[in-house]
Design a protein around this motif. Structure first.
Motif, PDB file in Angstrom:
ATOM      1  N   ASP A  61       0.843  -1.199   0.000  1.00 62.67           N
ATOM      2  CA  ASP A  61       0.000   0.000   0.000  1.00 62.67           C
ATOM      3  C   ASP A  61       0.879   1.250   0.000  1.00 62.67           C
ATOM      4  OD1 ASP A  61      -2.007  -1.879   0.248  1.00 62.67           O
ATOM      5  OD2 ASP A  61      -2.931  -0.946   1.992  1.00 62.67           O
ATOM      6  N   ALA A  62       1.959   1.218   0.783  1.00 61.62           N
ATOM      7  CA  ALA A  62       2.848   2.382   0.884  1.00 61.62           C
ATOM      8  C   ALA A  62       3.521   2.678  -0.458  1.00 61.62           C
ATOM      9  CB  ALA A  62       3.901   2.153   1.961  1.00 61.62           C
ATOM     10  N   GLU A  63       3.959   1.627  -1.172  1.00 60.42           N
ATOM     11  CA  GLU A  63       4.599   1.831  -2.478  1.00 60.42           C
ATOM     12  C   GLU A  63       3.612   2.415  -3.487  1.00 60.42           C
ATOM     13  OE1 GLU A  63       7.909  -1.521  -3.236  1.00 60.42           O
ATOM     14  OE2 GLU A  63       5.904  -2.319  -2.807  1.00 60.42           O
ATOM     15  N   THR A  65       0.840   4.093  -2.827  1.00 59.05           N
ATOM     16  CA  THR A  65       0.492   5.450  -2.398  1.00 59.05           C
ATOM     17  C   THR A  65       1.583   6.430  -2.802  1.00 59.05           C
ATOM     18  OG1 THR A  65      -0.828   4.620  -0.558  1.00 59.05           O
ATOM     19  CG2 THR A  65      -0.054   6.893  -0.387  1.00 59.05           C
ATOM     20  N   GLU A  66       2.831   6.037  -2.610  1.00 60.69           N
ATOM     21  CA  GLU A  66       3.934   6.925  -2.982  1.00 60.69           C
ATOM     22  C   GLU A  66       3.990   7.153  -4.484  1.00 60.69           C
ATOM     23  OE1 GLU A  66       8.776   7.332  -2.609  1.00 60.69           O
ATOM     24  OE2 GLU A  66       7.702   6.056  -1.207  1.00 60.69           O
TER      25      GLU A  66
END
Length: 98
Positions: A61-63, A65-66
């Protein structure tokens, strides 16, 4: 009986992929910001070197989102153009393509 089992198996395999395509196709944010490069149903566009959205689903999710927020490669940044909630929704839709 065999025909019934085959029909159930077929529906189990086909319906989930159809429902995701319908989600992307009906999402106004995906349609306006993503579909031009990633295809109306997330199928990708080889001429633009964009993979199907299901290929991005393995990312965290973080990748995701970034990448959406800051952009990546030729993809523009959507920070300030999309709300954090809209980005979160797109990430969830991408993850659902597995």
């Amino acid at each position: 009986m065999k025909k019934l089992l085959f029909a159930v198996l077929l529906l189990t395999l086909v319906v989930p992929s159809m429902s995701f395509a319908a989600d992307l196709a009906s999402d106004p944010i995906y349609k306006s910001k993503c579909a031009g490069c990633h295809g109306p149903n997330g199928e990708g566009k080889p001429a633009l070197k964009t993979a199907p959205m299901k290929d991005y689903a393995a990312k965290s999710d973080a990748e995701l989102t970034e990448s959406i927020t800051k952009g990546k490669g030729k993809m523009p940044a959507y920070d300030g153009k999309l709300t954090p909630e809209q980005i979160k929704t797109l990430v969830a839709e991408i993850k659902a393509t597995k």
